[in-house]
Design a protein around this motif. Structure first.
Motif, PDB file in Angstrom:
ATOM      1  N   UNK A 188       0.869  -1.175   0.000  1.00  0.00           N
ATOM      2  CA  UNK A 188       0.000   0.000   0.000  1.00  0.00           C
ATOM      3  C   UNK A 188       0.898   1.214   0.000  1.00  0.00           C
ATOM      4  N   UNK A 189       0.311   2.372  -0.183  1.00  0.00           N
ATOM      5  CA  UNK A 189       1.131   3.573  -0.140  1.00  0.00           C
ATOM      6  C   UNK A 189       0.440   4.638   0.690  1.00  0.00           C
ATOM      7  N   UNK A 190       1.256   5.430   1.349  1.00  0.00           N
ATOM      8  CA  UNK A 190       0.740   6.543   2.137  1.00  0.00           C
ATOM      9  C   UNK A 190       1.583   7.761   1.812  1.00  0.00           C
ATOM     10  N   UNK A 191       0.994   8.907   1.966  1.00  0.00           N
ATOM     11  CA  UNK A 191       1.695  10.139   1.645  1.00  0.00           C
ATOM     12  C   UNK A 191       2.361  10.678   2.907  1.00  0.00           C
ATOM     13  N   UNK A 192       3.633  10.995   2.794  1.00  0.00           N
ATOM     14  CA  UNK A 192       4.392  11.524   3.922  1.00  0.00           C
ATOM     15  C   UNK A 192       5.316  12.620   3.411  1.00  0.00           C
ATOM     16  N   UNK A 193       5.122  13.822   3.900  1.00  0.00           N
ATOM     17  CA  UNK A 193       5.938  14.974   3.494  1.00  0.00           C
ATOM     18  C   UNK A 193       5.922  15.189   1.987  1.00  0.00           C
TER      19      UNK A 193
END
Length: 68
Positions: A37-42
């Motif tokens: 999965x992917x998550x947005x960070x900075x």
């Protein structure tokens, strides 16, 4: 000098490889596939390896495979 170099190598550790952890279903305990999965960070997307759906038909968390 040669003894010091050998001593340095004894303390090196191999880092674990991402995605090589075997996940299990929390309900039935059987192995499940690993999904990314992917998550947005900075402002960038960071991959996360997580347990996939359970494919055991006797499990309460069973999700049938959708043909597509």
């Amino acid at each position: 000098m040669a003894g010091e170099q050998q001593h340095e190598h004894e303390h090196e550790a191999v880092a674990p490889q991402a995605g090589h952890v075997e996940h299990t279903c929390p309900a039935c305990g059987r192995p499940v596939e690993t999904v990314v999965r992917r998550r947005k960070s900075l402002g960038i997307f960071v991959p996360e390896w997580a347990p996939g759906p359970c494919r055991n038909p006797d499990c309460p968390r069973y999700i049938p495979l959708v043909a597509g």
